[in-house]
Scaffold this motif. Structure first.
Motif, PDB file in Angstrom:
ATOM      1  N   ASN A 142       1.334   3.888  -3.288  1.00 39.85           N
ATOM      2  CA  ASN A 142       1.088   5.324  -3.164  1.00 39.85           C
ATOM      3  C   ASN A 142       2.335   6.144  -3.473  1.00 39.85           C
ATOM      4  OD1 ASN A 142      -1.762   6.148  -2.039  1.00 39.85           O
ATOM      5  ND2 ASN A 142      -1.246   4.172  -1.119  1.00 39.85           N
ATOM      6  N   GLU A 168       0.833  -1.207   0.000  1.00 37.67           N
ATOM      7  CA  GLU A 168       0.000   0.000   0.000  1.00 37.67           C
ATOM      8  C   GLU A 168       0.866   1.255   0.000  1.00 37.67           C
ATOM      9  OE1 GLU A 168      -3.366   2.201   2.806  1.00 37.67           O
ATOM     10  OE2 GLU A 168      -3.126   0.019   2.893  1.00 37.67           O
ATOM     11  N   SER A 218      -6.022   2.914  -1.230  1.00 39.29           N
ATOM     12  CA  SER A 218      -6.100   1.802  -0.284  1.00 39.29           C
ATOM     13  C   SER A 218      -6.890   0.664  -0.930  1.00 39.29           C
ATOM     14  CB  SER A 218      -6.795   2.254   1.004  1.00 39.29           C
ATOM     15  OG  SER A 218      -8.170   2.498   0.755  1.00 39.29           O
ATOM     16  N   TRP A 278      -5.072   9.278  -1.010  1.00 34.39           N
ATOM     17  CA  TRP A 278      -4.401   8.031  -0.631  1.00 34.39           C
ATOM     18  C   TRP A 278      -5.145   6.802  -1.160  1.00 34.39           C
ATOM     19  CZ3 TRP A 278       0.329   7.300   1.307  1.00 34.39           C
ATOM     20  CH2 TRP A 278       0.657   6.027   1.798  1.00 34.39           C
ATOM     21  N   HIS A 333       5.924   7.914   6.484  1.00 38.89           N
ATOM     22  CA  HIS A 333       5.513   6.513   6.340  1.00 38.89           C
ATOM     23  C   HIS A 333       6.585   5.486   6.684  1.00 38.89           C
ATOM     24  CE1 HIS A 333       1.605   7.522   4.724  1.00 38.89           C
ATOM     25  NE2 HIS A 333       2.190   8.441   3.981  1.00 38.89           N
ATOM     26  N   GLU A 338      -1.630  12.491   0.066  1.00 39.87           N
ATOM     27  CA  GLU A 338      -2.284  12.034   1.298  1.00 39.87           C
ATOM     28  C   GLU A 338      -3.807  12.115   1.168  1.00 39.87           C
ATOM     29  OE1 GLU A 338      -1.170  11.072   4.833  1.00 39.87           O
ATOM     30  OE2 GLU A 338       0.078  10.201   3.264  1.00 39.87           O
TER      31      GLU A 338
END
Length: 206
Positions: free
Chosen positions: A82, A78, A195, A193, A142, A190
């Protein structure tokens, strides 16, 4: 009197912008100490070019894609997906802005850059600077890193930006705007994002 003010203001603004541009060009040329082998710090040019490669898009894209393919952790995939999205978004945005502004690179720049495309003949903004700032914020948010490593990441981003001026690749304002743009671009990443819930089709590929 009001008409006089209206006439004076544009003139004053034009003079101010011209002065700032002149200062930018002067400072950029003075700081381009690694622009050529015969420059003041010409011996440091090979090191600056290594730093240049460290901030180039291709190594980051290939490295991220490789990590994405090799990762067996859903959380890591993930984050890497990103990061890949962020890098691609950065490339597109910088290319669009360069194509719109069309500011030529400094006259003292040598066009011996590592892998270029058509818009790379333009200077504003610095793609290396946007990428460095973007990646820096991404990593700091992150990855769990010790304080010394976090400091090194920030220093790397700043050094990449400074190296662009020292190599004569960019003017000072190109780099400053690039750093600001990259910093702001992370907020967009962000907000968007990706997912498994928001983009299940993408995650199904890995």
């Amino acid at each position: 009197p009001e008409e006089d003010c209206m006439k004076l203001n544009p003139s004053f603004l034009g003079i101010a912008l011209s002065s700032l541009l002149a200062i930018d060009l002067w400072a950029s040329k003075r700081l381009g100490v690694c622009a050529g082998e015969g420059s003041a710090w010409g011996s440091a040019r090979p090191l600056m070019k290594v730093i240049e490669v460290s901030g180039h898009g291709i190594p980051w894209l290939l490295g991220t894609f490789y990590g994405l393919c090799q990762s067996d952790s859903s959380a890591a995939r993930e984050v890497l997906l990103n990061l890949l999205f962020a890098l691609l978004l950065d490339l597109v945005l910088v290319a669009v802005v360069k194509g719109l502004v069309k500011r030529r690179r400094p006259t003292h720049n040598k066009m011996d850059m590592f892998v270029t495309i058509s818009v790379d003949r333009y200077s504003f903004p610095s793609g290396h600077a946007t990428r460095a700032a973007l990646v820096c914020r991404f990593i700091l948010h992150h990855l769990v890193l010790a304080v010394p490593l976090r400091v090194l990441v920030v220093l790397w981003a700043l050094i990449v930006g400074i190296s662009r001026i020292m190599l004569g690749r960019h003017n000072v304002t190109d780099v400053l705007f690039g750093l600001l743009l990259g910093y702001a671009l992370y907020s967009v990443v962000e907000y968007c994002w990706l997912s498994p819930l928001s983009a299940p089709a993408l995650f199904a590929l890995w």
